[in-house]
Every structure is written in C-alpha cells, then in structure tokens.
Design an enzyme around this catalytic site. Structure first.
Site, PDB file in Angstrom:
ATOM      1  N   ASN A  88      -1.901   4.157 -55.807  1.00 20.17           N
ATOM      2  CA  ASN A  88      -1.438   3.832 -54.454  1.00 20.17           C
ATOM      3  C   ASN A  88      -2.236   4.695 -53.498  1.00 20.17           C
ATOM      4  O   ASN A  88      -2.001   5.900 -53.396  1.00 20.17           O
ATOM      5  CB  ASN A  88       0.068   4.144 -54.351  1.00 20.17           C
ATOM      6  N   HIS A 118       8.670   1.614 -51.245  1.00 21.19           N
ATOM      7  CA  HIS A 118       8.209   2.996 -51.441  1.00 21.19           C
ATOM      8  C   HIS A 118       9.043   3.909 -50.548  1.00 21.19           C
ATOM      9  O   HIS A 118       9.431   3.524 -49.451  1.00 21.19           O
ATOM     10  CB  HIS A 118       6.715   3.108 -51.093  1.00 21.19           C
ATOM     11  N   LYS A 126      -2.247   4.671 -50.364  1.00 23.01           N
ATOM     12  CA  LYS A 126      -1.518   4.934 -49.102  1.00 23.01           C
ATOM     13  C   LYS A 126      -2.471   4.697 -47.914  1.00 23.01           C
ATOM     14  O   LYS A 126      -3.321   3.825 -47.993  1.00 23.01           O
ATOM     15  CB  LYS A 126      -0.915   6.337 -49.134  1.00 23.01           C
ATOM     16  N   GLU A 164       8.272   6.205 -48.692  1.00 23.92           N
ATOM     17  CA  GLU A 164       7.712   6.407 -47.339  1.00 23.92           C
ATOM     18  C   GLU A 164       8.073   5.239 -46.431  1.00 23.92           C
ATOM     19  O   GLU A 164       8.300   5.421 -45.237  1.00 23.92           O
ATOM     20  CB  GLU A 164       6.192   6.625 -47.453  1.00 23.92           C
ATOM     21  N   GLY A 200       3.639  14.049 -53.591  1.00 28.65           N
ATOM     22  CA  GLY A 200       2.742  14.810 -52.727  1.00 28.65           C
ATOM     23  C   GLY A 200       3.007  16.303 -52.725  1.00 28.65           C
ATOM     24  O   GLY A 200       2.468  17.031 -51.893  1.00 28.65           O
ATOM     25  N   SER A 256       3.137  13.237 -58.088  1.00 30.87           N
ATOM     26  CA  SER A 256       2.229  14.314 -58.531  1.00 30.87           C
ATOM     27  C   SER A 256       1.765  14.150 -59.969  1.00 30.87           C
ATOM     28  O   SER A 256       1.627  15.134 -60.694  1.00 30.87           O
ATOM     29  CB  SER A 256       2.894  15.689 -58.323  1.00 30.87           C
ATOM     30  N   GLU A 309      10.101   7.180 -58.567  1.00 24.90           N
ATOM     31  CA  GLU A 309       9.353   8.194 -57.837  1.00 24.90           C
ATOM     32  C   GLU A 309      10.330   9.159 -57.168  1.00 24.90           C
ATOM     33  O   GLU A 309      10.780   8.901 -56.037  1.00 24.90           O
ATOM     34  CB  GLU A 309       8.484   7.528 -56.763  1.00 24.90           C
TER      35      GLU A 309
HETATM   36  P1  13P Z   1       1.377  11.565 -55.316  1.00 26.25           P
HETATM   37  O1  13P Z   1       0.762  11.208 -56.627  1.00 26.25           O
HETATM   38  O2  13P Z   1       0.365  11.948 -54.270  1.00 26.25           O
HETATM   39  O3  13P Z   1       2.479  12.562 -55.473  1.00 26.25           O
HETATM   40  O4  13P Z   1       2.072  10.227 -54.731  1.00 26.25           O
HETATM   41  C1  13P Z   1       2.912   9.500 -55.561  1.00 26.25           C
HETATM   42  C2  13P Z   1       3.270   8.243 -54.865  1.00 26.25           C
HETATM   43  O5  13P Z   1       3.973   8.237 -53.879  1.00 26.25           O
HETATM   44  C3  13P Z   1       2.712   6.990 -55.423  1.00 26.25           C
HETATM   45  O6  13P Z   1       3.301   5.874 -54.834  1.00 26.25           O
END
Ligand code: 13P
Length: 260
Positions: A6, A96, A8, A98, A174, A214, A168
């Site tokens: 992803n 997601h 983002k 976010e 992150g 992560s 997640e």
């Molecule tokens: P990270 O791998 O940067 O922690 O992000 C995970 C994520 O949100 C994938 O959708």
C-alpha cells in the site's frame, strides 16, 4: 500467501513508475521463484496506468487504495469501481484506518463499497484493527469482530478468491513497532472464526488474512509463519523494491517450509 503493498499518498508518477519498474526488474532478472506467493501493489490512483504498464509482464497484480460506493454520478473528486475495473485493477483496499480516521468512514461505508467492488470484479481488501486504547482496555477482539461483521454484512463469498481481510492494529501502523507474531496470530484466529461462522470452513480457510503494521524484511518471517497469517499489507517497506521483494522472499521461504 499474498504480499501486498500500500503505497498510500507517496511518490509522484515518475517515481511510482520507477518503483514499479524496479519491482518488475527484481522479479525478472534474479527471479525469486515466487511459487504460490502472490504479489499485489496498490499505488495512488493517478499512478495506476503507468504501474499497470510497468508490471504487465510480471506476475504482480494491481489494486487501488479506495473507491466510491456508487458506480457513477455527481461525486466530484471520487473514483468508482467500474473505472478501476476498466483499467485492469484486480483489487481495492477498503476501510483502511486512515480512511476511517480522516474521512470518518464507517463499517456501513465499507460494507457498501465491498458489495460494489465485488459487483465489478474487484476483490475487496477489508481493513480492520483496533487502537492502542482499545487494546489496553481489553476491547481489541470485540472492536475487530464488530468491524468484520459490519463490513461483511450481506457480502456473499463463495470462494477464497472473493475477499481479502487485513488486520492492521492502528498502533503498529507507521510506528516501526509491529505486533508480536503470537499477538497477531491470536487476532487472526478470531477473524478466521468469525469468517468460518459466516462462510463455512471450506471458504473461510481460503480467504487470505493479511497482517499490516510495520511489516519489514526482518520481522516478516515470524509473522508470516503463523498459521492464520496468509500474507502482509505493507506500507513504508513497499516503497522500495528491495524491501518489498525482501518480504516476498520471506513469504516464499515460509511457503516452502510449510510444503504447500
Ligand atoms: P506500515 O507498513 O508503514 O506500518 O503501514 C501499514 C499499512 O497501513 C498498510 O496498509
């Protein structure tokens, strides 16, 4: 096993193209034989045509990071499932954390989008996960089960190809602090039970349950070797071909060891 990236809101189109080229190059020049490991990338919308083109000759599928619940209409700024399907996307990330946090997306929104995605041949990647506060309050299982139930209400799934679920935990996204493998496995087992009740064991056992938060080459093996972790949804480590393919190689290793 599925290794999904992803991206983002990262990279401009030329950088995204270069990343996709590097992934294609990594898979064709010194091919880690992927065996049964599937690879998927989900770049920003405007990158999709370039990335689809860059990956046309390698076994990597392409998905989007969100979509609207309606097929068309006066929704300025939005992108629909038929649009994504028409350019060759295979999957779409939905719900997601976010999106839930910054755009107030609810389980009902995710549910409507999942149905719309399936109606247009896109596999929904439904994301669920608890906050740190919810985990500390002992509510993690309930929060995740409620998200799964809300997102999948009335969503029919006849085979493991029709749905992907990504766990997640928000506190792991992150932060560089992934969930411990046993901790992630525990939640994946809860989700698997939920899916089994909903769709029966034959189907539920084949629905890929991805872990996200992560995941990096150094911790991927431990996570991916858990019985109910069928892959990863990778954020920052998917932004460089070597770390992304490094995770894919761990998936291959796990797969080979399990003899499947
Ligand atoms: P990270 O791998 O940067 O922690 O992000 C995970 C994520 O949100 C994938 O959708």
């Amino acid at each position: 096993m599925l290794v999904a990236g992803n991206w983002k809101m990262n990279t401009d189109v030329s950088e995204g193209r270069a990343l996709a080229d590097a992934i294609a190059e990594g898979l064709s020049s010194s091919p880690p034989d992927l065996g049964d490991v599937d690879v998927l990338v989900c770049p920003p919308y405007v990158h999709l045509p370039a990335v689809l083109d860059a990956l046309a000759e390698v076994p990597v599928t392409v998905g989007a990071q969100d979509m609207h619940a309606e097929g068309e209409g006066a929704y300025t700024g939005d992108v629909s499932a038929p649009m994504l399907a028409s350019i060759g996307c295979d999957a779409v990330i939905l719900g997601h954390s976010e999106r839930r946090e910054y755009y107030d997306e609810t389980d009902a929104d995710v549910n409507a989008k999942a149905k719309q995605a399936q109606a247009h041949g896109l596999v929904p990647i439904v994301c669920v996960g608890e906050t740190l506060e919810e985990r500390q309050a002992g509510e993690a299982d309930t929060v995740v089960q409620d998200q799964v139930d809300g997102a999948l209400s009335g969503v029919s799934v006849d085979s493991g190809d029709a749905l992907i679920v990504a766990y997640e935990p928000i506190w792991a996204i992150g932060t560089g602090e992934s969930a411990a493998p046993a901790q992630a496995q525990e939640m994946h087992a809860v989700i698997r039970d939920d899916l089994t009740e909903r769709y029966g064991a034959n189907v539920a056992d084949d629905i890929p349950l991805l872990y996200g938060g992560s995941m990096k080459p150094h911790n991927a093996y431990g996570l991916l070797s858990q019985p109910d972790i069928d892959g990863g949804l990778i954020g920052s480590a998917s932004l460089a071909a070597d770390s992304f393919l490094g995770i894919a190689e761990k998936a291959v290793e796990v797969q080979e060891e399990s003899g499947s």
